[in-house]
Design a protein around this motif. Structure first.
Motif, mmCIF file in Angstrom:
data_model
loop_
_atom_site.group_PDB
_atom_site.id
_atom_site.type_symbol
_atom_site.label_atom_id
_atom_site.label_comp_id
_atom_site.label_asym_id
_atom_site.label_seq_id
_atom_site.Cartn_x
_atom_site.Cartn_y
_atom_site.Cartn_z
ATOM 1 N N ALA A 148 3.145 7.325 -8.282
ATOM 2 C CA ALA A 148 3.685 6.007 -7.944
ATOM 3 C C ALA A 148 3.292 5.584 -6.528
ATOM 4 O O ALA A 148 2.975 4.421 -6.297
ATOM 5 N N ALA A 149 3.291 6.514 -5.587
ATOM 6 C CA ALA A 149 2.889 6.188 -4.211
ATOM 7 C C ALA A 149 1.420 5.783 -4.159
ATOM 8 O O ALA A 149 1.044 4.875 -3.414
ATOM 9 N N GLU A 150 0.587 6.450 -4.962
ATOM 10 C CA GLU A 150 -0.825 6.052 -5.044
ATOM 11 C C GLU A 150 -0.944 4.623 -5.553
ATOM 12 O O GLU A 150 -1.700 3.822 -5.010
ATOM 13 N N ARG A 151 -0.172 4.308 -6.597
ATOM 14 C CA ARG A 151 -0.250 2.969 -7.203
ATOM 15 C C ARG A 151 0.337 1.904 -6.284
ATOM 16 O O ARG A 151 -0.183 0.795 -6.183
ATOM 17 N N ALA A 152 1.449 2.242 -5.599
ATOM 18 C CA ALA A 152 2.130 1.284 -4.723
ATOM 19 C C ALA A 152 1.477 1.202 -3.344
ATOM 20 O O ALA A 152 1.817 0.336 -2.554
ATOM 21 N N LYS A 153 0.573 2.121 -3.061
ATOM 22 C CA LYS A 153 -0.081 2.194 -1.745
ATOM 23 C C LYS A 153 0.955 2.359 -0.632
ATOM 24 O O LYS A 153 0.847 1.759 0.433
ATOM 25 N N GLY A 154 1.977 3.163 -0.916
ATOM 26 C CA GLY A 154 3.008 3.382 0.097
ATOM 27 C C GLY A 154 4.206 4.122 -0.462
ATOM 28 O O GLY A 154 4.154 4.711 -1.542
ATOM 29 N N ARG A 155 5.275 4.032 0.277
ATOM 30 C CA ARG A 155 6.516 4.748 -0.017
ATOM 31 C C ARG A 155 7.158 4.283 -1.324
ATOM 32 O O ARG A 155 7.161 3.093 -1.626
#
Length: 131
Positions: A47-54
């Protein structure tokens, strides 16, 4: 070569780890909470990879254990982003056990995890468009 007992995993292999004696009860079965924690870690990665963050876990939808994990088994967690909303995403997560000193892989459990993207202040933020 790995042999899958029933079907094949959905998604990408995101995490592999070894089930150790400290993760087990007196009968040698691995605690379900330990398996769930590994699934949550894998979800956080994807999810962090997809959201590009926390990101944070907002919900876990129904989980039941089909097979036990044993000491020495390798836990393989597969993840797939099923749905992306404005600030959240739903991931399908599957936990598979590669049995100790064997090429047999069996599905242990699966669940849908809802993850929310957060900004620097810990407030929900939009998930960026995929490029």
């Amino acid at each position: 070569m790995v042999h899958y007992a029933e079907g094949r995993p959905t998604g990408e292999l995101t995490l592999r780890t070894l089930a150790m004696p400290s993760d087990a009860n007196a009968a040698g079965d691995i605690f379900g909470g330990w398996v769930m924690a590994q699934m949550d870690l894998a979800c956080g990665i994807r999810a962090a990879e997809r959201a590009k963050g926390r990101v944070v876990t907002a919900a876990v939808k129904e989980m039941s254990f089909a097979k036990p994990m044993k000491i020495g088994d390798t836990l393989c967690i597969y993840t797939h982003v099923n749905r992306v909303g404005r600030t959240s995403m739903t991931l399908k997560v599957e936990a598979w056990a590669q049995r100790y000193l064997s090429d047999l892989m069996e599905k242990v459990t699966d669940a849908d995890f809802v993850m929310v993207a957060l900004d620097q202040d810990g407030k929900p933020k939009p998930v960026p468009e995929e490029k």
